[in-house]
Design a protein around this motif. Structure first.
Motif, PDB file in Angstrom:
ATOM      1  N   HIS A 113      -7.218 -15.776 -27.321  1.00  0.00           N
ATOM      2  CA  HIS A 113      -6.832 -15.424 -29.148  1.00  0.00           C
ATOM      3  C   HIS A 113      -6.032 -13.303 -29.211  1.00  0.00           C
ATOM      4  CE1 HIS A 113      -7.216 -15.190 -33.345  1.00  0.00           C
ATOM      5  NE2 HIS A 113      -6.584 -14.208 -33.499  1.00  0.00           N
ATOM      6  N   VAL A 114      -7.046 -12.854 -27.949  1.00  0.00           N
ATOM      7  CA  VAL A 114      -7.092 -11.056 -27.496  1.00  0.00           C
ATOM      8  C   VAL A 114      -5.648 -11.452 -27.082  1.00  0.00           C
ATOM      9  CG1 VAL A 114      -7.437  -9.280 -26.892  1.00  0.00           C
ATOM     10  CG2 VAL A 114      -9.682 -10.298 -27.679  1.00  0.00           C
ATOM     11  N   ALA A 115      -4.966 -13.010 -25.963  1.00  0.00           N
ATOM     12  CA  ALA A 115      -3.892 -12.331 -25.374  1.00  0.00           C
ATOM     13  C   ALA A 115      -2.863 -12.272 -26.648  1.00  0.00           C
ATOM     14  CB  ALA A 115      -4.076 -14.062 -24.221  1.00  0.00           C
ATOM     15  N   TYR A 116      -2.960 -13.595 -26.937  1.00  0.00           N
ATOM     16  CA  TYR A 116      -1.928 -13.760 -28.133  1.00  0.00           C
ATOM     17  C   TYR A 116      -1.916 -12.169 -29.524  1.00  0.00           C
ATOM     18  CZ  TYR A 116      -0.178 -15.359 -32.616  1.00  0.00           C
ATOM     19  OH  TYR A 116       0.335 -14.849 -34.065  1.00  0.00           O
ATOM     20  N   ARG A 117      -3.058 -11.813 -29.589  1.00  0.00           N
ATOM     21  CA  ARG A 117      -3.264 -10.698 -30.280  1.00  0.00           C
ATOM     22  C   ARG A 117      -2.253  -9.837 -29.519  1.00  0.00           C
ATOM     23  NH1 ARG A 117      -8.464  -8.303 -33.478  1.00  0.00           N
ATOM     24  NH2 ARG A 117      -8.087 -10.115 -35.437  1.00  0.00           N
ATOM     25  N   GLU A 118      -2.016  -9.226 -28.568  1.00  0.00           N
ATOM     26  CA  GLU A 118      -1.786  -8.539 -27.444  1.00  0.00           C
ATOM     27  C   GLU A 118      -0.106  -8.962 -27.553  1.00  0.00           C
ATOM     28  OE1 GLU A 118      -3.690  -8.109 -23.847  1.00  0.00           O
ATOM     29  OE2 GLU A 118      -5.223  -7.319 -24.451  1.00  0.00           O
ATOM     30  N   SER A 119      -0.148 -10.147 -26.756  1.00  0.00           N
ATOM     31  CA  SER A 119       1.780  -9.880 -26.907  1.00  0.00           C
ATOM     32  C   SER A 119       2.558 -10.828 -28.249  1.00  0.00           C
ATOM     33  CB  SER A 119       1.734 -12.293 -26.745  1.00  0.00           C
ATOM     34  OG  SER A 119       1.026 -12.804 -27.311  1.00  0.00           O
ATOM     35  N   ARG A 120       1.577 -10.361 -29.319  1.00  0.00           N
ATOM     36  CA  ARG A 120       2.659 -10.156 -30.375  1.00  0.00           C
ATOM     37  C   ARG A 120       3.177  -8.981 -30.233  1.00  0.00           C
ATOM     38  NH1 ARG A 120       0.403 -10.159 -36.480  1.00  0.00           N
ATOM     39  NH2 ARG A 120       2.076 -10.670 -37.483  1.00  0.00           N
ATOM     40  N   GLU A 121       1.687  -7.880 -30.874  1.00  0.00           N
ATOM     41  CA  GLU A 121       2.404  -6.520 -29.984  1.00  0.00           C
ATOM     42  C   GLU A 121       3.510  -6.369 -29.758  1.00  0.00           C
ATOM     43  OE1 GLU A 121      -2.117  -4.183 -31.438  1.00  0.00           O
ATOM     44  OE2 GLU A 121      -1.920  -3.762 -29.287  1.00  0.00           O
ATOM     45  N   LYS A 122       3.312  -6.550 -28.503  1.00  0.00           N
ATOM     46  CA  LYS A 122       4.663  -6.305 -27.392  1.00  0.00           C
ATOM     47  C   LYS A 122       6.210  -7.424 -27.672  1.00  0.00           C
ATOM     48  CE  LYS A 122       1.641  -5.943 -22.767  1.00  0.00           C
ATOM     49  NZ  LYS A 122       1.367  -6.666 -21.669  1.00  0.00           N
ATOM     50  N   ARG A 123       5.830  -8.058 -28.607  1.00  0.00           N
ATOM     51  CA  ARG A 123       7.119  -8.820 -29.536  1.00  0.00           C
ATOM     52  C   ARG A 123       7.620  -8.082 -30.173  1.00  0.00           C
ATOM     53  NH1 ARG A 123       5.031 -13.991 -29.783  1.00  0.00           N
ATOM     54  NH2 ARG A 123       4.952 -13.261 -31.546  1.00  0.00           N
ATOM     55  N   ARG A 166       6.533  -5.107 -30.866  1.00  0.00           N
ATOM     56  CA  ARG A 166       7.095  -3.537 -30.612  1.00  0.00           C
ATOM     57  C   ARG A 166       6.483  -2.667 -31.519  1.00  0.00           C
ATOM     58  NH1 ARG A 166      13.094  -3.144 -27.864  1.00  0.00           N
ATOM     59  NH2 ARG A 166      12.600  -4.921 -26.454  1.00  0.00           N
ATOM     60  N   LYS A 167       5.168  -2.732 -31.989  1.00  0.00           N
ATOM     61  CA  LYS A 167       4.738  -1.307 -32.759  1.00  0.00           C
ATOM     62  C   LYS A 167       3.563  -2.338 -33.360  1.00  0.00           C
ATOM     63  CE  LYS A 167       5.586  -4.282 -36.413  1.00  0.00           C
ATOM     64  NZ  LYS A 167       6.435  -3.702 -38.249  1.00  0.00           N
ATOM     65  N   LYS A 168       2.525  -1.327 -33.642  1.00  0.00           N
ATOM     66  CA  LYS A 168       0.954  -1.239 -32.721  1.00  0.00           C
ATOM     67  C   LYS A 168       0.547  -2.232 -34.931  1.00  0.00           C
ATOM     68  CE  LYS A 168      -2.468  -0.261 -31.369  1.00  0.00           C
ATOM     69  NZ  LYS A 168      -3.524  -0.507 -30.772  1.00  0.00           N
ATOM     70  N   LEU A 169      -0.092  -3.714 -34.874  1.00  0.00           N
ATOM     71  CA  LEU A 169      -0.444  -4.069 -35.686  1.00  0.00           C
ATOM     72  C   LEU A 169      -1.760  -4.498 -35.904  1.00  0.00           C
ATOM     73  CD1 LEU A 169       1.933  -7.435 -34.402  1.00  0.00           C
ATOM     74  CD2 LEU A 169       2.617  -5.992 -36.524  1.00  0.00           C
ATOM     75  N   TYR A 170      -3.145  -4.103 -35.077  1.00  0.00           N
ATOM     76  CA  TYR A 170      -3.303  -4.066 -35.152  1.00  0.00           C
ATOM     77  C   TYR A 170      -4.560  -2.726 -34.571  1.00  0.00           C
ATOM     78  CZ  TYR A 170      -3.139  -9.553 -34.548  1.00  0.00           C
ATOM     79  OH  TYR A 170      -2.080 -10.352 -34.545  1.00  0.00           O
ATOM     80  N   LYS A 171      -5.543  -2.575 -35.346  1.00  0.00           N
ATOM     81  CA  LYS A 171      -6.393  -1.341 -34.834  1.00  0.00           C
ATOM     82  C   LYS A 171      -6.409  -1.032 -33.280  1.00  0.00           C
ATOM     83  CE  LYS A 171     -10.510   1.485 -36.208  1.00  0.00           C
ATOM     84  NZ  LYS A 171     -11.535   1.291 -37.158  1.00  0.00           N
ATOM     85  N   ASP A 172      -7.099  -2.636 -32.819  1.00  0.00           N
ATOM     86  CA  ASP A 172      -7.667  -2.818 -31.358  1.00  0.00           C
ATOM     87  C   ASP A 172      -7.240  -4.228 -31.070  1.00  0.00           C
ATOM     88  OD1 ASP A 172      -8.364  -2.830 -28.836  1.00  0.00           O
ATOM     89  OD2 ASP A 172     -10.749  -2.057 -29.616  1.00  0.00           O
ATOM     90  N   PRO A 173      -6.148  -4.787 -30.428  1.00  0.00           N
ATOM     91  CA  PRO A 173      -6.873  -5.888 -30.433  1.00  0.00           C
ATOM     92  C   PRO A 173      -7.332  -7.190 -29.722  1.00  0.00           C
ATOM     93  CG  PRO A 173      -4.814  -4.978 -28.696  1.00  0.00           C
ATOM     94  CD  PRO A 173      -5.795  -4.017 -30.061  1.00  0.00           C
TER      95      PRO A 173
END
Length: 282
Positions: free
Chosen positions: A112-122, A124-131
């Motif tokens: 789930h954390v890896a999904y959050r990080e890949s979503r932010e990379k895709r 290209r902006k900060k979507l979560y305060k901390d993945p």
């Protein structure tokens, strides 16, 4: 291609097993970053009292259990049938399967954390305060992993109890299965040592269940209180906004009451000018 296959098949079994347990260790280490304090205690128990005990000591105790299982008769097939009856699944293999199944739900949190990080990379902006922050969907995933681990622990304890007739390893068992001509006495190797390790399995599993329940209760209570405070703060802020809006309306004019007559003397405009307003008399 043949060379690669041959070189892979030439690995000793112990090296393959070591790589498998190393992978499990790496998975659990990755979960450690996103766990609570109680979750880190659970990980320490799994590492020290379960994984290390299994790899270092328990495997050697059950190494040649079928060869060391002896019955006082030489009837062909009698010992094999009796061993299969009393040990339908090897205790040490069931222990290994328990370790794998109990540790697997923790992988959901890492994914789930890896999904959050890949979503932010895709995006290209900060979507979560901390993945890795424990909120929203990640909190639900963590709670599901706790429930799954608790369910697996209870299930395997029940299996140990039902398959082996309790948490005990007897020295002598009596078997009358075919093709044994009569009731024969069969002797289990290292019964006391196996009993000690079986007790370790039961105690550590029970301790992990207690820790999972405590952590689950702590997280539910913590975030329930947090949601209640958040709702209370929102209601207070909404009440303040309504009071501010009503006070601004009251300052837009001054009204005098004279009997049944209602007379508006003046109005204050947004630019500070004072203008007379309409008068109304009954």
């Amino acid at each position: 291609m043949m060379a690669i296959c041959c070189s892979t098949s030439s690995f000793p079994l112990s090296e393959v097993e070591a790589m498998s347990w190393s992978f499990l260790r790496d998975v659990l280490s990755g979960v450690n970053k996103y766990s609570t304090g109680i979750g880190r205690i659970w990980l320490a128990i799994v590492f020290i009292f379960r994984l290390l005990v299994y790899v270092v000591a328990a495997e050697q105790v059950w190494k040649d259990e079928q060869k060391e299982f002896e019955c006082n008769i030489r009837q062909p097939g009698c010992e094999n049938v009796c061993f299969d009856y009393f040990f339908p699944v090897s205790q040490v293999r069931l222990w290994a399967l328990q370790l794998i199944m109990v540790s697997t739900p923790s992988l959901l949190v890492v994914l789930h954390v890896a999904y959050r990080e890949s979503r932010e990379k895709r995006h290209r902006k900060k979507l979560y305060k901390d993945p890795g922050s424990m909120d929203g969907g990640l909190l639900c995933t963590y709670l599901i992993s706790l429930l799954s681990k608790t369910g697996f622990e209870l299930g395997f304890l029940f299996l140990f109890y039902k398959l082996y007739g309790g948490f005990n390893v007897p020295r002598l068992v009596k078997c009358d299965m075919s093709p044994c001509p009569n009731t024969v006495d069969c002797y289990i190797s290292k019964p006391t040592e196996k009993k000690v390790f079986l007790y370790i399995v039961v105690v550590t599993s029970s301790l992990c269940i207690i820790l999972n329940v405590i952590e689950l209760t702590y997280l539910v209570f913590k975030y329930s209180i947090k949601c209640c405070f958040r709702g209370y703060i929102e209601r207070v802020q909404e009440s303040k906004r309504e009071d501010k809006k009503s006070s601004s309306v009251n300052h837009n004019g001054t009204t005098l009451f004279q009997g049944n007559d209602e007379v508006t003397i003046f109005g204050i405009q947004g630019d500070g000018r004072i203008l007379p307003t309409s008068q109304q008399q009954e």
